[in-house]
Design an enzyme around this catalytic site. Structure first.
Site, PDB file in Angstrom:
ATOM      1  N   SER A 192      -2.106  -5.093  -5.571  1.00 39.47           N
ATOM      2  CA  SER A 192      -1.405  -4.357  -4.202  1.00 39.47           C
ATOM      3  C   SER A 192      -1.070  -5.404  -3.182  1.00 39.47           C
ATOM      4  CB  SER A 192      -2.005  -3.240  -3.756  1.00 39.47           C
ATOM      5  OG  SER A 192      -1.717  -1.961  -4.656  1.00 39.47           O
ATOM      6  N   TYR A 302      -1.321   6.870  -0.195  1.00 36.89           N
ATOM      7  CA  TYR A 302      -1.103   5.706  -0.772  1.00 36.89           C
ATOM      8  C   TYR A 302      -0.221   6.084  -2.006  1.00 36.89           C
ATOM      9  CZ  TYR A 302      -1.860   0.823  -1.862  1.00 36.89           C
ATOM     10  OH  TYR A 302      -1.716  -0.638  -2.252  1.00 36.89           O
ATOM     11  N   ASN A 304       2.263   4.089  -5.070  1.00 40.56           N
ATOM     12  CA  ASN A 304       2.982   2.766  -5.718  1.00 40.56           C
ATOM     13  C   ASN A 304       4.511   3.252  -5.824  1.00 40.56           C
ATOM     14  OD1 ASN A 304       0.783   1.030  -6.133  1.00 40.56           O
ATOM     15  ND2 ASN A 304      -0.035   2.556  -7.884  1.00 40.56           N
TER      16      ASN A 304
END
Length: 498
Positions: A192, A302, A304
């Protein structure tokens, strides 16, 4: 004698080193260097005055006639080490430039040769070792990474830049059953940390007026059918509420799977599909087929998915691939030659440590795998050296105008203890009351740490490799490792790794 190097001195050091190394690697067995080596000797002769003192007995072309490559090395390597030590104490970024110049010289000198001699290849190896050995003695850092390895990792490579200069070291093993340590300049999948690079690129486009932070992302990507309440800022800040295509874990413990990932019950399926190519658009569509976690802008989670959308946004606005834009706007300007946007390629440049995955009593090497399963959520490859250069340059204002950098580093509450988030970076308080800008990244069997003080004056970067499994057995050790290193570097204290 205390030596303070001017910018001209640093430039002269690079020129002198280029000449010296070219002579070393291009000299033939009969002592007849190539034309490039002769030109290099002229450059080397410019190292006079202060720099002449640093390089001490720098050789000239006439001194090398008839000498063996080993004899040339004996004359040059001590000077290179002296110069590298001096630069690391005074200007770590310039030390990076110096190292790259020296290695380019070594490679260039061999290019005209159809078959580079074994002696020349051996000299290149010795040059690299000499440069890597030119580091301050930091036993407390070496002890820290050795204890981290003992806590359950296969290997750790750490790099620290602070008021004492630059230190790089490693512990453990580069591969199972091996004795070699992980390379301190090794490549690794950085997970990340990719998000920080991507957010920086988006903000550069904001600075140019091509993207606006508070404009609906749907205005740029109308074909995806995004909720118009989701702005570009929400993507970078993880406040969009979009389902994470790599899966979600809800507050009540419920798990909703997305694509197969190496963890939970989909580990075997991930192994079987580890060379499958996922298209970014398909990952987004999978996410949009699932219920959102919350209304846009009303929470933090969070995901992606946010950064795959950021990739598509960059490509739509610029008309070029993310890899092209990253190279043009960030990697080339900063000289990040060890950093790669791999897209769907399973390859990773040498040198690198190996990473592994264990399932059903079988352990396999998954160093090579197709990273498109995580896409811009965490697919990039880099080195601890490049990460240190990048994060320091970012917070120092070399990549973004001051107002946008301030927005990037303005913390937004995540609801997690000491884990506030800006735009592509975490803003954390250390145990001793300081502030660090960070964004760590983990992918299967590999992780990269990236921390800096807000002024870029002190950085900590590291890469770790281990044997992963579906239960994420090293998760607790990973958290302890991060805390251990941050306390050691930014607070001067450390607790032993558990």
């Amino acid at each position: 004698m205390t030596i303070t190097l001017s910018d001209q001195d640093k430039s002269t050091l690079r020129i002198a080193a280029y000449g010296a190394v070219t002579l070393m690697t291009a000299a033939g067995a009969a002592g007849q260097p190539h034309k490039i080596a002769t030109n290099g000797s002229i450059a080397l002769g410019s190292a006079t005055g202060l720099i002449g003192h640093v390089l001490a007995d720098h050789p000239e072309a006439k001194d090398l006639t008839g000498r063996s490559v080993a004899e040339i090395a004996d004359r040059v390597l001590p000077a290179l080490t002296t110069a590298m030590n001096l630069l690391k104490r005074q200007d770590p970024a310039e030390a990076d430039n110096f190292r790259k110049t020296v290695l380019v010289a070594a490679e260039s000198a061999q290019m005209p040769q159809d078959r580079p001699s074994p002696a020349a290849a051996e000299m290149v190896r010795k040059i690299t070792e000499a440069l890597d050995a030119a580091v301050p003695d930091r036993p407390e850092l070496q002890k820290a990474i050795e204890e981290i390895v003992e806590s359950g990792f296969l290997g750790v490579a750490l790099r620290v830049r602070d008021e004492q200069g630059e230190w790089a070291g490693s512990a453990g093993a580069a591969e199972l059953g091996g004795t070699a340590k992980p390379p301190v300049h090794g490549h690794a999948r950085i997970g990340s940390n990719t998000k920080t690079f991507t957010a920086t690129l988006v903000l550069q486009l904001v600075a140019e007026g091509k993207i606006h932070l508070d404009t609906p992302a749907a205005d740029y990507l109308p074909e995806l059918g995004l909720d118009r309440r989701i702005t570009v800022r929400m993507l970078l800040q993880h406040t969009s509420g979009l389902f994470n295509f790599t899966g979600e874990v809800y507050d009540d413990g419920t798990i909703v799977h997305g694509i197969p990932v190496p963890y939970s019950t989909t580990g075997r399926e991930w192994v079987d599909k580890r060379f499958h190519t996922y298209k970014p658009e398909d990952l987004v569509r999978l996410s949009l087929s699932k219920p959102a976690r919350f209304e846009p802008g009303t929470g933090w989670s969070y995901s992606n998915t946010n950064y795959v959308l950021a990739r598509l946004l960059i490509e739509k606005v610029t008309g070029r691939s993310l890899a092209e834009e990253m190279q043009r706007r960030i990697l080339d300007p900063l000289g990040l030659t060890g950093t790669v946007v791999p897209d769907a390629s399973p390859e990773i440049p040498e040198p690198h440590a190996h990473v592994y995955y264990r399932y059903e009593d079988t352990t396999i090497d998954i160093t090579r795998h197709n990273p498109s399963w995580v896409s811009t959520g965490g697919d990039m490859i880099s080195t601890s050296q490049d990460l240190a250069t990048f994060i320091s340059a970012l917070v120092s204002g070399k990549l973004l105008p001051a107002p946008l950098l301030a927005e990037m580093c303005t913390p937004h509450s995540t609801g997690l203890p000491n884990m506030d988030y800006g735009l592509g970076v975490f803003v954390q308080r250390t145990d001793c009351g300081g502030t660090v800008i960070t964004h760590n990244g983990g992918t299967v069997g590999s992780a990269a740490l990236m921390y800096t003080t807000p002024d870029g004056g002190k950085t900590l970067t590291a890469v770790l490799n281990w044997v992963d499994d579906a239960d994420m057995s090293v998760a607790a050790a990973f958290q302890n490792a991060q805390k251990r290193l941050v306390n050691e570097v930014f607070c001067g204290t450390a607790q032993p790794a558990n």
